[in-house]
Design a protein around this motif. Structure first.
Motif, PDB file in Angstrom:
ATOM      1  N   THR A 107     -91.404  35.308  10.997  1.00  0.00           N
ATOM      2  CA  THR A 107     -91.342  35.516   9.958  1.00  0.00           C
ATOM      3  C   THR A 107     -90.047  36.426  10.497  1.00  0.00           C
ATOM      4  O   THR A 107     -89.928  37.874   9.676  1.00  0.00           O
ATOM      5  CB  THR A 107     -92.863  36.684  10.847  1.00  0.00           C
ATOM      6  OG1 THR A 107     -92.357  37.657  12.385  1.00  0.00           O
ATOM      7  CG2 THR A 107     -93.446  36.714  11.458  1.00  0.00           C
ATOM      8  N   GLY A 108     -88.896  36.310  11.225  1.00  0.00           N
ATOM      9  CA  GLY A 108     -87.847  36.420  11.305  1.00  0.00           C
ATOM     10  C   GLY A 108     -87.054  35.817  12.123  1.00  0.00           C
ATOM     11  O   GLY A 108     -86.869  36.159  13.737  1.00  0.00           O
ATOM     12  N   VAL A 109     -85.696  35.427  11.618  1.00  0.00           N
ATOM     13  CA  VAL A 109     -84.697  35.455  12.201  1.00  0.00           C
ATOM     14  C   VAL A 109     -82.738  35.715  12.345  1.00  0.00           C
ATOM     15  O   VAL A 109     -83.433  36.610  10.787  1.00  0.00           O
ATOM     16  CB  VAL A 109     -84.833  33.543  12.137  1.00  0.00           C
ATOM     17  CG1 VAL A 109     -85.970  33.177  12.365  1.00  0.00           C
ATOM     18  CG2 VAL A 109     -84.353  33.392  10.464  1.00  0.00           C
ATOM     19  N   GLY A 110     -82.778  35.201  12.159  1.00  0.00           N
ATOM     20  CA  GLY A 110     -80.677  35.764  12.429  1.00  0.00           C
ATOM     21  C   GLY A 110     -80.044  34.947  11.075  1.00  0.00           C
ATOM     22  O   GLY A 110     -81.584  33.637  10.157  1.00  0.00           O
ATOM     23  N   ALA A 111     -79.335  34.662  10.609  1.00  0.00           N
ATOM     24  CA  ALA A 111     -78.854  34.274   9.468  1.00  0.00           C
ATOM     25  C   ALA A 111     -78.659  32.728  10.351  1.00  0.00           C
ATOM     26  O   ALA A 111     -77.976  32.458  10.451  1.00  0.00           O
ATOM     27  CB  ALA A 111     -77.269  34.214   9.359  1.00  0.00           C
ATOM     28  N   VAL A 112     -79.781  31.637   9.376  1.00  0.00           N
ATOM     29  CA  VAL A 112     -79.524  30.542   9.408  1.00  0.00           C
ATOM     30  C   VAL A 112     -78.152  29.575   8.898  1.00  0.00           C
ATOM     31  O   VAL A 112     -78.187  30.088   7.569  1.00  0.00           O
ATOM     32  CB  VAL A 112     -81.050  29.936   9.041  1.00  0.00           C
ATOM     33  CG1 VAL A 112     -81.108  28.655   9.209  1.00  0.00           C
ATOM     34  CG2 VAL A 112     -82.005  31.332   8.988  1.00  0.00           C
ATOM     35  N   LEU A 113     -77.633  28.467  10.233  1.00  0.00           N
ATOM     36  CA  LEU A 113     -76.280  28.703   9.559  1.00  0.00           C
ATOM     37  C   LEU A 113     -77.285  26.970   9.378  1.00  0.00           C
ATOM     38  O   LEU A 113     -77.307  26.444  10.056  1.00  0.00           O
ATOM     39  CB  LEU A 113     -75.371  28.520  10.327  1.00  0.00           C
ATOM     40  CG  LEU A 113     -74.998  30.021  10.567  1.00  0.00           C
ATOM     41  CD1 LEU A 113     -73.795  30.520  11.427  1.00  0.00           C
ATOM     42  CD2 LEU A 113     -74.905  31.092   9.357  1.00  0.00           C
ATOM     43  N   GLY A 114     -76.202  25.708   8.582  1.00  0.00           N
ATOM     44  CA  GLY A 114     -76.535  24.632   8.013  1.00  0.00           C
ATOM     45  C   GLY A 114     -75.363  24.311   7.004  1.00  0.00           C
ATOM     46  O   GLY A 114     -75.022  24.828   5.922  1.00  0.00           O
ATOM     47  N   ARG A 115     -75.702  23.128   6.669  1.00  0.00           N
ATOM     48  CA  ARG A 115     -74.635  22.337   5.892  1.00  0.00           C
ATOM     49  C   ARG A 115     -74.995  22.552   5.043  1.00  0.00           C
ATOM     50  O   ARG A 115     -74.766  22.504   3.488  1.00  0.00           O
ATOM     51  CB  ARG A 115     -74.203  20.482   6.780  1.00  0.00           C
ATOM     52  CG  ARG A 115     -73.741  20.982   7.439  1.00  0.00           C
ATOM     53  CD  ARG A 115     -73.815  18.994   8.045  1.00  0.00           C
ATOM     54  NE  ARG A 115     -72.608  18.385   7.372  1.00  0.00           N
ATOM     55  CZ  ARG A 115     -71.683  17.895   7.170  1.00  0.00           C
ATOM     56  NH1 ARG A 115     -70.765  19.031   8.016  1.00  0.00           N
ATOM     57  NH2 ARG A 115     -70.743  16.696   6.423  1.00  0.00           N
ATOM     58  N   ASP A 116     -76.763  22.263   4.521  1.00  0.00           N
ATOM     59  CA  ASP A 116     -76.742  22.122   2.503  1.00  0.00           C
ATOM     60  C   ASP A 116     -77.966  22.995   2.559  1.00  0.00           C
ATOM     61  O   ASP A 116     -78.434  22.672   2.374  1.00  0.00           O
ATOM     62  CB  ASP A 116     -78.073  20.675   3.324  1.00  0.00           C
ATOM     63  CG  ASP A 116     -77.359  19.612   3.596  1.00  0.00           C
ATOM     64  OD1 ASP A 116     -76.246  19.786   3.938  1.00  0.00           O
ATOM     65  OD2 ASP A 116     -78.275  18.944   4.874  1.00  0.00           O
ATOM     66  N   GLY A 117     -78.243  24.372   3.563  1.00  0.00           N
ATOM     67  CA  GLY A 117     -78.318  26.023   2.854  1.00  0.00           C
ATOM     68  C   GLY A 117     -78.224  26.666   3.474  1.00  0.00           C
ATOM     69  O   GLY A 117     -77.944  26.953   4.166  1.00  0.00           O
ATOM     70  N   GLY A 118     -78.668  28.115   3.507  1.00  0.00           N
ATOM     71  CA  GLY A 118     -79.034  28.952   4.637  1.00  0.00           C
ATOM     72  C   GLY A 118     -77.796  29.890   3.660  1.00  0.00           C
ATOM     73  O   GLY A 118     -77.192  29.104   2.724  1.00  0.00           O
ATOM     74  N   ALA A 119     -77.274  30.813   5.195  1.00  0.00           N
ATOM     75  CA  ALA A 119     -76.486  31.568   4.849  1.00  0.00           C
ATOM     76  C   ALA A 119     -75.446  31.090   3.892  1.00  0.00           C
ATOM     77  O   ALA A 119     -74.497  31.629   3.790  1.00  0.00           O
ATOM     78  CB  ALA A 119     -76.828  32.572   5.576  1.00  0.00           C
TER      79      ALA A 119
END
Length: 250
Positions: A107-119
């Motif tokens: 339901t709610g997480v921090g800024a999602v960091l990754g190589r192929d998407g997200g923030a």
């Protein structure tokens, strides 16, 4: 396990699927459209869940979708996309003769960091161009998490418990590092060797995102993964340096 994932075709869903399959689990998506390895939300609503040991709901409109203006129509879509899918899944689990032993609602997480998407996908281009900068004052908390750790937490939550609890566990999907937006901005600039001298004024975010949505970025929220750590979960990327280096490596 056999795991059913609502909203599994997105960035987090793809990473979760890779992880679960690497551990020998079977994955079925709940989607708006039918297809191989998929069932539809209408199927779940009318026929119930297929046999499974775990269920996850990742479905929901992205609140930071830059292609949607912040208006009543968008706010209704945000609520409906989360509440309706959760209702369908919860009712299917409650009425199942063999319900899954665990289910996870994201339901709610921090800024999602990754190589192929997200923030990171939205941030990297201006940073590579040397146009990156702090948001607003930069002093606000900036909770974040590497996507590998987020899906790890979800998989961890799906595991059968030795002593099942009647109360739901709440695992905050954030890294244990407590960083400000300024610290995040400077660390990303250092990692990709680019200057970060162009702050984004708060009023610009208010205009572009809408003041109710911009407050997520300009005020932030101080969140710690206390129960996540107490549950025994070990983060692969507990600090910004390790997370950002993995993401931007060639």
């Amino acid at each position: 396990m056999r795991v059913v994932i609502g909203g599994g075709s997105g960035f987090v869903g793809r990473e979760l699927t890779r992880l679960l399959k690497s551990r020998g689990h079977e994955v079925t998506f709940i989607s708006r459209q039918p297809g191989p390895g998929k069932i539809t939300w209408a199927d779940v609503e009318s026929r119930g869940l297929p046999p499974c040991e775990g269920a996850v709901n990742l479905a929901g409109e992205n609140i930071m979708n830059p292609l949607r203006w912040w208006n009543e129509s968008f706010k209704k879509d945000l609520v409906f996309s989360r509440v309706n899918t959760t209702r369908i899944l919860a009712q299917a689990i409650a009425s199942s003769p063999t319900p899954p032993h665990s289910w996870v609602l994201v339901t709610g997480v921090g800024a999602v960091l990754g190589r192929d998407g997200g923030a990171m996908k939205k941030m990297l281009i201006p940073f590579w161009l040397g146009l990156g900068g702090t948001l607003g004052s930069g002093r606000q908390p900036f909770p974040w998490i590497h996507v590998s750790d987020l899906v790890g937490i979800i998989a961890h939550a799906l595991e059968p418990k030795v002593e099942p609890s009647t109360e739901p566990d709440v695992f905050n999907g954030v890294a244990p590092a407590l960083n400000t937006n300024f610290e995040f901005t400077k660390e990303l600039g250092r990692t990709i060797k680019r200057p970060t001298i162009f702050p984004v004024p708060g009023f610009f975010l208010d205009v572009f995102l809408g003041s109710e949505r911009a407050v997520i970025l300009t005020q932030g929220q101080k969140v710690v993964p206390k129960k996540t750590l107490e549950s025994g979960f070990e983060f692969q990327y507990p600090d910004l340096t390790s997370a950002l280096k993995e993401i931007v490596r060639n």
